[in-house]
Design a protein around this motif. Sequence first.
Motif: not given
Length: 247
Positions: A78-104
């Motif tokens: 899901g591309i972050p946008s102006d969609r407002v989170l509503l009471d009763g929603d479920i929301v997946s937040v998927d994060i990838t981080v790179e530091k010192n050339g390695w990923q998590g």
Amino acid sequence: MITVKNPQQIALMRESCKIVKETLQFVGENIKAGMTTKEVDELVHRYIISCGATPSSLGYCGFPASCCVSVNEVVVHGIPSDRVLLDGDIVSVDITVEKNGWQGDACRTFLIGNVSEEKKKLVKVTEECFFKAIENLKAGTPLYDIGYAVQTHAESHGYGVVRALTGHGIGQEMHEDPSVPNYGKKGTGMRLRAGMTICIEPMINMGTYKVVTARDGWTVLTADGKCAAHYENTVLITEDGVEILTL
């Protein structure tokens, strides 16, 4: 090509994975009804940068944000946008981080306000699918035992297991070999080796397993419009089990 990491490389991955874990905790403490998905992305971006790391999603194959924020019927990407989170929603937040050339890489599905019991169960079972997958996981385990465990648990609750997307290896790149499906025949596939790092990420739909991709080329939605949940961790395979690097 599948890579096996040495202790020094694994130590660097632990740093990136720790930032992923802490970022998701920060999101969980702050996400609420009334926020836009773009505001969630801004929270993620600021936190990762404050840790001296880089959000790997930003610019990845043209992706325009620092994380994927997927609401209700959106399975992933899901591309972050102006969609407002509503009471009763479920929301997946998927994060990838790179530091010192390695990923998590990790994902959590958050409950916004007063969520229905039906949605709560979906989120709970999706998380359970991950833990079922790692119960007997260690060096020598066939790869598709992971998918067999996820599929068996999800389908026992009447849910659909997404086929079009899979987990993956991870290391210096966000996506490496092997692909890690959430379905499969027990006892088949390559044998896992100690030192491999993979992302196990059940993507479970309340209805059909089928998905469609929106015209933006990124957003993946359930074909029937029912809700989906997503739970992911970066996992290190060891001789006698696993280490969950993002938990």
